[in-house]
Design a protein around this motif. Structure first.
Motif, short mmCIF file in Angstrom:
data_model
loop_
_atom_site.label_atom_id
_atom_site.label_comp_id
_atom_site.label_asym_id
_atom_site.label_seq_id
_atom_site.Cartn_x
_atom_site.Cartn_y
_atom_site.Cartn_z
N MET A 105 3.68 -11.53 7.16
CA MET A 105 4.59 -10.87 6.22
C MET A 105 5.13 -9.60 6.84
O MET A 105 4.36 -8.66 7.11
N ASP A 106 6.40 -9.56 7.11
CA ASP A 106 7.04 -8.40 7.70
C ASP A 106 8.04 -7.79 6.72
O ASP A 106 8.47 -8.45 5.77
N ASN A 107 8.43 -6.56 7.00
CA ASN A 107 9.40 -5.87 6.14
C ASN A 107 9.00 -5.98 4.67
O ASN A 107 9.81 -6.36 3.81
N LEU A 108 7.76 -5.67 4.39
CA LEU A 108 7.24 -5.81 3.03
C LEU A 108 7.99 -4.92 2.06
O LEU A 108 8.43 -3.80 2.39
N LYS A 109 8.13 -5.42 0.84
CA LYS A 109 8.80 -4.71 -0.23
C LYS A 109 7.83 -4.47 -1.38
O LYS A 109 6.81 -5.17 -1.50
N LEU A 110 8.15 -3.51 -2.22
CA LEU A 110 7.29 -3.21 -3.36
C LEU A 110 7.04 -4.46 -4.20
O LEU A 110 5.93 -4.68 -4.70
N GLU A 111 8.07 -5.29 -4.33
CA GLU A 111 7.95 -6.48 -5.17
C GLU A 111 7.12 -7.59 -4.55
O GLU A 111 6.90 -8.63 -5.18
N ASP A 112 6.64 -7.38 -3.33
CA ASP A 112 5.72 -8.35 -2.72
C ASP A 112 4.29 -8.14 -3.19
O ASP A 112 3.41 -8.94 -2.87
N THR A 113 4.05 -7.05 -3.90
CA THR A 113 2.72 -6.79 -4.44
C THR A 113 2.30 -7.91 -5.37
O THR A 113 3.01 -8.23 -6.33
N ALA A 114 1.15 -8.51 -5.09
CA ALA A 114 0.66 -9.64 -5.87
C ALA A 114 -0.68 -10.08 -5.33
O ALA A 114 -1.12 -9.60 -4.27
N VAL A 115 -1.31 -10.98 -6.05
CA VAL A 115 -2.46 -11.70 -5.51
C VAL A 115 -1.91 -12.96 -4.84
O VAL A 115 -1.18 -13.72 -5.48
N TYR A 116 -2.26 -13.16 -3.61
CA TYR A 116 -1.78 -14.29 -2.85
C TYR A 116 -2.86 -15.37 -2.78
O TYR A 116 -4.01 -15.08 -2.44
N TYR A 117 -2.45 -16.59 -3.08
CA TYR A 117 -3.37 -17.71 -3.12
C TYR A 117 -2.94 -18.78 -2.11
O TYR A 117 -1.75 -19.06 -1.94
N CYS A 118 -3.92 -19.41 -1.54
CA CYS A 118 -3.70 -20.57 -0.69
C CYS A 118 -3.92 -21.81 -1.55
O CYS A 118 -4.83 -21.83 -2.39
N LYS A 119 -3.09 -22.80 -1.35
CA LYS A 119 -3.18 -24.02 -2.15
C LYS A 119 -3.01 -25.24 -1.28
O LYS A 119 -2.14 -25.29 -0.42
N LYS A 120 -3.87 -26.24 -1.53
CA LYS A 120 -3.75 -27.54 -0.88
C LYS A 120 -3.54 -28.59 -1.95
O LYS A 120 -4.33 -28.69 -2.90
N GLU A 121 -2.47 -29.36 -1.82
CA GLU A 121 -2.20 -30.43 -2.77
C GLU A 121 -2.46 -31.77 -2.11
O GLU A 121 -1.77 -32.14 -1.14
N PHE A 122 -3.45 -32.49 -2.62
CA PHE A 122 -3.74 -33.83 -2.10
C PHE A 122 -2.88 -34.86 -2.83
O PHE A 122 -2.33 -35.76 -2.23
N THR A 123 -2.78 -34.72 -4.14
CA THR A 123 -1.89 -35.49 -4.99
C THR A 123 -1.40 -34.51 -6.05
O THR A 123 -1.98 -33.44 -6.21
N GLY A 163 -7.95 -16.17 -3.78
CA GLY A 163 -6.89 -15.17 -3.80
C GLY A 163 -7.24 -13.91 -3.02
O GLY A 163 -8.42 -13.56 -2.86
N THR A 164 -6.22 -13.25 -2.55
CA THR A 164 -6.38 -11.98 -1.84
C THR A 164 -5.26 -11.04 -2.28
O THR A 164 -4.11 -11.44 -2.37
N GLN A 165 -5.63 -9.81 -2.56
CA GLN A 165 -4.67 -8.84 -3.09
C GLN A 165 -3.82 -8.23 -1.98
O GLN A 165 -4.35 -7.80 -0.94
N VAL A 166 -2.55 -8.20 -2.21
CA VAL A 166 -1.60 -7.49 -1.34
C VAL A 166 -0.91 -6.43 -2.17
O VAL A 166 -0.32 -6.74 -3.21
N THR A 167 -1.00 -5.20 -1.72
CA THR A 167 -0.38 -4.09 -2.43
C THR A 167 0.57 -3.35 -1.50
O THR A 167 0.17 -2.89 -0.43
N VAL A 168 1.81 -3.27 -1.92
CA VAL A 168 2.82 -2.55 -1.14
C VAL A 168 3.21 -1.31 -1.95
O VAL A 168 3.71 -1.43 -3.07
N SER A 169 2.96 -0.16 -1.38
CA SER A 169 3.27 1.08 -2.09
C SER A 169 3.57 2.19 -1.09
O SER A 169 3.10 2.16 0.05
N SER A 170 4.33 3.15 -1.55
CA SER A 170 4.66 4.29 -0.69
C SER A 170 3.79 5.48 -1.04
O SER A 170 3.86 6.51 -0.39
#
Length: 117
Positions: free
Chosen positions: A83-101, A110-117
């Motif tokens: 993730m480059d050029n992060l923006k404030l609105e990228d702040t979120a909990v990020y989840y990985c997902k695998k869909e078998f069906t 989940g892992t927390q990403v916080t973008v703040s100045s």
């Protein structure tokens, strides 16, 4: 039993960078098909960030195109989200997902990403 474990979240300033990792354990064979990243903010549904499609091609949300890059390493059974050029609105909990069906999916914790100045 397939398990997904995310790592790499944290804090960054606007314009900064972070790299997330998703380690896939268990299961018979590791593939990147229908494996990707979603994110969620309080009060909102999880939304697609970037994923590998059923054909193994990358697909991105419009809001992250040109800034985020999804990649995979078969030898490490891991996918990444650069993730480059992060923006404030990228702040979120990020989840990985695998869909078998469509009715059989696995999510990471989940892992927390916080973008703040």
């Amino acid at each position: 039993q397939v398990q997904l474990v995310e790592s790499g979240g944290g804090s960054a300033q606007p314009g900064g960078s972070l790299r997330l990792s998703c380690l896939v354990s268990g299961g018979a064979v590791f593939t990147i098909f229908n494996l990707g990243w979603f994110r969620q903010t309080p009060g909102n549904q999880r939304e697609l960030v970037a994923t590998f499609t059923s054909s193994g091609l990358p697909k991105y949300a419009e809001s992250v195109k040109g800034r985020f890059l999804i990649s995979g390493d078969y030898s490490k059974k891991t996918i990444y989200l650069e993730m480059d050029n992060l923006k404030l609105e990228d702040t979120a909990v990020y989840y990985c997902k695998k869909e078998f069906t469509p009715s059989q999916t696995v999510w990471g914790q989940g892992t927390q990403v916080t973008v703040s100045s």
